[in-house]
Design an enzyme around this catalytic site. Sequence first.
Site, PDB file in Angstrom:
ATOM      1  N   GLY A  70      -0.288  38.324  15.780  1.00 15.99           N
ATOM      2  CA  GLY A  70      -0.208  38.415  14.427  1.00 15.99           C
ATOM      3  C   GLY A  70      -0.925  37.192  13.463  1.00 15.99           C
ATOM      4  N   ASP A 100       4.526  44.906   3.075  1.00 19.61           N
ATOM      5  CA  ASP A 100       3.210  44.858   3.864  1.00 19.61           C
ATOM      6  C   ASP A 100       3.154  46.242   4.817  1.00 19.61           C
ATOM      7  OD1 ASP A 100       0.832  44.081   4.718  1.00 19.61           O
ATOM      8  OD2 ASP A 100       1.532  42.492   6.162  1.00 19.61           O
TER       9      ASP A 100
HETATM   10  N1  LIG Z   1       8.738  45.003  18.405  1.00 20.07           N
HETATM   11  C1  LIG Z   1       7.540  45.220  18.972  1.00 20.07           C
HETATM   12  N2  LIG Z   1       7.140  46.027  20.125  1.00 20.07           N
HETATM   13  C2  LIG Z   1       5.976  45.983  20.702  1.00 20.07           C
HETATM   14  N3  LIG Z   1       4.877  45.783  20.209  1.00 20.07           N
HETATM   15  C3  LIG Z   1       5.123  44.925  18.888  1.00 20.07           C
HETATM   16  C4  LIG Z   1       6.105  44.614  18.486  1.00 20.07           C
HETATM   17  N4  LIG Z   1       6.168  44.040  17.453  1.00 20.07           N
HETATM   18  C5  LIG Z   1       4.795  43.757  17.252  1.00 20.07           C
HETATM   19  N5  LIG Z   1       4.270  44.272  18.248  1.00 20.07           N
HETATM   20  C6  LIG Z   1       2.733  44.153  18.460  1.00 20.07           C
HETATM   21  O1  LIG Z   1       2.359  42.933  18.545  1.00 20.07           O
HETATM   22  C7  LIG Z   1       1.181  42.512  18.030  1.00 20.07           C
HETATM   23  C8  LIG Z   1       1.093  41.618  16.969  1.00 20.07           C
HETATM   24  O2  LIG Z   1       2.034  42.158  16.096  1.00 20.07           O
HETATM   25  P1  LIG Z   1       2.574  41.074  14.555  1.00 20.07           P
HETATM   26  O3  LIG Z   1       3.709  41.962  13.940  1.00 20.07           O
HETATM   27  O4  LIG Z   1       2.882  39.762  14.921  1.00 20.07           O
HETATM   28  O5  LIG Z   1       1.121  41.264  13.745  1.00 20.07           O
HETATM   29  P2  LIG Z   1       0.380  42.294  13.151  1.00 20.07           P
HETATM   30  O6  LIG Z   1       1.241  43.338  12.447  1.00 20.07           O
HETATM   31  O7  LIG Z   1      -0.837  42.943  14.324  1.00 20.07           O
HETATM   32  O8  LIG Z   1      -0.596  41.655  12.141  1.00 20.07           O
HETATM   33  P3  LIG Z   1      -0.158  40.829  10.877  1.00 20.07           P
HETATM   34  O9  LIG Z   1       0.818  39.771  11.162  1.00 20.07           O
HETATM   35  O10 LIG Z   1      -1.522  40.276  10.346  1.00 20.07           O
HETATM   36  O11 LIG Z   1       0.323  41.842   9.859  1.00 20.07           O
HETATM   37  C9  LIG Z   1       0.691  43.720  17.397  1.00 20.07           C
HETATM   38  O12 LIG Z   1      -0.093  44.596  18.368  1.00 20.07           O
HETATM   39  C10 LIG Z   1       1.868  44.636  17.225  1.00 20.07           C
HETATM   40  O13 LIG Z   1       1.783  46.246  17.318  1.00 20.07           O
END
Ligand SMILES: Nc1ncnc2c1ncn2[C@@H]1O[C@H](COP(=O)(O)OP(=O)(O)OP(=O)(O)O)[C@@H](O)[C@H]1O
Length: 578
Positions: free
Chosen positions: A191, A307
């Site tokens: 992310g 967000d």
């Molecule tokens: N609790 C979770 N279980 C499974 N996958 C997760 C979980 N949290 C995040 N992910 C996955 O990990 C990846 C990174 O997530 P993160 O929330 O850090 O960033 P993002 O939402 O993709 O981007 P941004 O931070 O720019 O909004 C994504 O593919 C997300 O779907």
Amino acid sequence: MPTWWGRKSGKNKDDHSKSCNVDPPLTPPSRGGTPRCSREFAGACSGFSGFDSDSVEKKGHPLPRPSLSPVSIHHVSGSTSGSTSVSSVSSSGSAEDQVLLVASRGHCDVKFNERASPKAATTTRPLSPLHNQLSGGGSLESSSSELHPLPLPPTSPTSPSAVHGSRIGGGYETSPVGFSKWKKGKFIGSGTFGQVYQGFNSEKGKMCAIKEVKVISDDQTSKECLRQLNQEINVLSQLCHPNIVQYYGSELSEETLSVYLEYVSGGSIHKLLNEYGPFTEPVIQNYTRQILAGLAYLHGRNTVHRDIKGANILVDPNGEIKLADFGMAKHVTAYSTMLSFQGSPYWMAPEVVMNKNGYTLSVDVWSLGCTILEMATSKPPWSQFEGVAAIFKIGNSKDIPEIPDHLSNDAKNFIRLCLQRNPTLRPTASQLLEHPFVRVRTTRVAAITIMPKDASPRSNDGNGTLPTRESYPWRASHDNYPKQQFSRAIKSPSRENVRAITSLPVSPCSSPLRQLGPAYKSCFLSPPHPSYTFPVQDGGYNPADFAASPFRVKKDTMMEPSSFRAQTPNSPLRSRLV
Ligand SMILES: Nc1ncnc2c1ncn2[C@@H]1O[C@H](COP(=O)(O)OP(=O)(O)OP(=O)(O)O)[C@@H](O)[C@H]1O
């Protein structure tokens, strides 16, 4: 006035099955307290409760504080999600004044300054970022010294809430028993503010998601990464709801800050849209209802997500929705509004883009409207506009994003309610739960999939077309069912309902059809689907009633469009400004 309009939806607030052991709802500071300026808005503060340092829970989990420079911090970074996140903050007035791009995305490295450096920490500590050693004198967020050790994994195979058993007063027990039981597994994704990995507890056989930020660099980006993750910890540790990803705990080691979260294996809505294309309306209804339930709970605790978008909404294999990524979330007090420019541009409410009069919980409702459009089209709203043009369009025009024609009138009406430019006219999440588009009345048997020969189901496709026998290919096999079995179908014969049943992941054995005839009795019964509902719509919603809404008495407080000065980075929209 429509029946759903003025009614409070008590049933969704705190209406969840998990056994949660979280602190009571956050309370705003007393009015008599000195309003604090945000770190970012030191020059422009008036009655504005600071961004992190005090408005979010005091009992938070302060990070080791890197030295802060007084300049604006703007962080630009990309996203694997194909979406953009923007936040801009300024220490000397409006975010419009300064845009300083200082960082690149993804990898967040933070080095402690001398004072905060955990020199003594030669081994991984089962401690949270709250640890005194690291927060003392240099805490970024607060002076709280509450320990926040690595959580134990859930003890129940099904409920992550079981982990709450190890919580003490909102924190976690300090016993080392559960430490380092989680083993880091495969990389899930990146992310803007860190990486996410699978975690596995080999003793319990449970999984989690581990969100990590490196703590070894000393630039503003890294500080922002840590700040965001800490923000996420602060907020998530207070929440427990089936539609919000569950926080298990956090741990600070010499090199990384790790947050342990409920693992949601289905991935995000954004990912599903990429893989499978736009969702059908019943799926959108189902997901929207759950997103609203999560938002109603969150807003009930005076916390705004800021967000909401497909990439931040996870889906478990049963179709259960989990709001995630609370790095931008913020507790708002009754007496303050926010001014920082945060969120993902395409999903961002006009008042956030304008960044002038402040904004509150209703920004999430706007973003929800955008997310529905995203689910219906696989594209973010305004996607026909590039970067700055999109932001300009959101902030400066009177338009709302295009709403696809194929959606039902209820869906269109729902989206329009969310996308009202005047935030005071937007219904709350709780109110929206009563909208016909998402309202659920669980009916017994709900034989809505079974059409009698002579039933004339109302068409919901907008052009009055009646479904034909071909619309229900399974119907022929049910033609001999007793008449009374079909009678209920006449009451709720919408075509959408049919699609709702057929499109949801229900095994034939748990289908209501199995109650209707011997043909289904040969199946073993599967457990009831957790999110399986039978949406039955009244269809009696009159948009004209909405004109009488008490929300319309408020005057639109939006500023003149001409006052908006677009200030976006020369970066693609797959970035986040801080
Ligand atoms: N609790 C979770 N279980 C499974 N996958 C997760 C979980 N949290 C995040 N992910 C996955 O990990 C990846 C990174 O997530 P993160 O929330 O850090 O960033 P993002 O939402 O993709 O981007 P941004 O931070 O720019 O909004 C994504 O593919 C997300 O779907």
